[in-house]
Design an enzyme around this catalytic site. Sequence first.
Site, mmCIF file in Angstrom:
data_model
loop_
_atom_site.group_PDB
_atom_site.id
_atom_site.type_symbol
_atom_site.label_atom_id
_atom_site.label_comp_id
_atom_site.label_asym_id
_atom_site.label_seq_id
_atom_site.Cartn_x
_atom_site.Cartn_y
_atom_site.Cartn_z
ATOM 1 N N ARG A 67 3.058 -6.178 16.591
ATOM 2 C CA ARG A 67 1.687 -5.661 16.502
ATOM 3 C C ARG A 67 0.693 -6.778 16.831
ATOM 4 O O ARG A 67 -0.340 -6.559 17.452
ATOM 5 C CB ARG A 67 1.423 -5.090 15.099
ATOM 6 N N HIS A 120 -2.159 -8.904 1.350
ATOM 7 C CA HIS A 120 -1.856 -7.708 2.157
ATOM 8 C C HIS A 120 -3.012 -7.507 3.152
ATOM 9 O O HIS A 120 -3.286 -8.386 3.954
ATOM 10 C CB HIS A 120 -1.645 -6.534 1.194
ATOM 11 N N ASP A 126 -2.321 -9.415 11.118
ATOM 12 C CA ASP A 126 -3.659 -9.812 10.684
ATOM 13 C C ASP A 126 -4.189 -11.065 11.385
ATOM 14 O O ASP A 126 -5.362 -11.398 11.247
ATOM 15 C CB ASP A 126 -3.670 -10.043 9.168
ATOM 16 N N HIS A 170 5.570 -13.301 6.558
ATOM 17 C CA HIS A 170 5.797 -11.879 6.273
ATOM 18 C C HIS A 170 6.969 -11.718 5.320
ATOM 19 O O HIS A 170 7.910 -12.510 5.344
ATOM 20 C CB HIS A 170 6.070 -11.089 7.554
ATOM 21 N N SER A 185 0.834 -1.221 0.000
ATOM 22 C CA SER A 185 0.000 0.000 0.000
ATOM 23 C C SER A 185 0.861 1.261 0.000
ATOM 24 O O SER A 185 0.615 2.188 -0.782
ATOM 25 C CB SER A 185 -0.986 0.000 1.171
#
Length: 439
Positions: free
Chosen positions: A318, A263, A364, A309, A233
Amino acid sequence: MEVVRQSLRASIKRQKKEIQQIRDTHLNDIVDEVSVKKIFGGMRGIVGMVCNTSYVDPEKGLIIRGHPIKELTDRLPEEIFYLLISGELPNNEIVDQLQEALKLCSIVPSYVWDVLDAMPGDSHPMAMLGGSLLAMERESIFKRKYEAGMRKVDYWEATFDEALMVLGRLPTIAAAIYRTRFERGPRIHPNPQYDWSTNFAHMLGENKGSADFRDFIRLYMVIHCDHEGGNVSAFSSRVVGSALSDLYYALTTGFCGLAGPLHGLANQDALKFVLQILDHFEGPPSEDQLSEYIWATLHTGRVIPGYGHAVLRATDPRFEMLYDFGMDRCPGDDICKVVRMMYQMVPGILQEHGKASNPYPNVDAASGALLFHYGITFFDFYTVMFAVSRAIGICAQAVLARALGLPLVRPKTVTNEKLLSILRSRQEKKSAQEKPKKS
Ligand code: NMX
Ligand code: MLT
């Protein structure tokens, strides 16, 4: 806004000087080598650009201007936006001014609602978000000033004003998409008493605006904001912005990339995966059952969403932040139980499977579970949540790109024939150098 502008001007002056010094001292020094593997591997690992807003360390994860993301747990997204651009955490006066400016921009023109209402009922919320942004492009401050002959040194201030406009409006638009697309009731207006992420939580209208839900939305908005410059992005936005396309175009491009399953869409896929497991086993599975299910998924050639990743080689901090939040607020939830079991088992299975360069969870793997827990049960909306946060980083990167006068992004590509001829001539050169010289 004068204090914000003054301190950003000073910071940008410093950042420009820093880059100038690097260029003056090292302009022709070699930083990286490009192998054929990298060329055919999505340019993975090639150091080809600078992005100062943040850095992703393969082991430690996201570091924003020297602050590991875990140290920013209690910050506001507004503070992070300023930190990304300036390199410094803002004082109270700056935060107040930024919040005031964002509030002034939180009202959305009615033609955006007309555009959204005209879209087919099964439109993906990410397409609706992108459509809204493109509809508003006509209002671009950057474009208007550029057409009026704006000087190059003033580009970044026009982009900064545009960023405030877009960031101010985005939560209102995203929340409206949520409420209308999923029939959650009429749109809820922004409340000028709230800060940016509290307002977003308020306009989503779930959980009766509970403090718990607001905490979660604030955390979510902070951790998804930026991930250096090479993710799909940010990178796609940067390329489009480098043509001097305005922020409406550049941000929409970034959102289109975020909408892909490798993504940002992985957050909805990850929750779907967990719910399928619960459905299949009529509740949380045993370890053996889960292992069998994950292997069966891998054997059909599918990926385990939320794991792996391109840069990270350890558990994403995260993910850990969301996981800890979930374990604190909803440990007994069946979805959280499966997320925990997967966290314990998937890395080992992916290692044994032997393909993924990184077997550990990314951001995610946990975000959808928490959204679901807080009543946002429509998966198709999850990437919009990611997008609202990621807009902070993309906007900050766009402001800096203008401020530092970054050039048009235009890497070179070659055909197979050209690649082979480059490799042949390098080989010939190497052989000639290795040949012993006649005395
Ligand atoms: N499950 C199964 N296989 C995987 C996974 C996974 N989670 N991750 C990577 N692999 C495979 C990958 O498909 C590739 O296989 P092949 O050679 O057959 O094409 C192989 O392992 C090597 O890929 P990597 O070098 O590990 O990964 P790459 O850097 O190309 O891609 C991702 C990174 C994130 C796209 C990849 O790990 C993936 O598809 N993960 C699942 C989707 C996901 O969670 N995406 C979210 C990323 C974070 N975000 O928020 O954007
Ligand atoms: C992101 O936050 O953008 C993702 O983790 C993907 C990436 O960094 O490539």
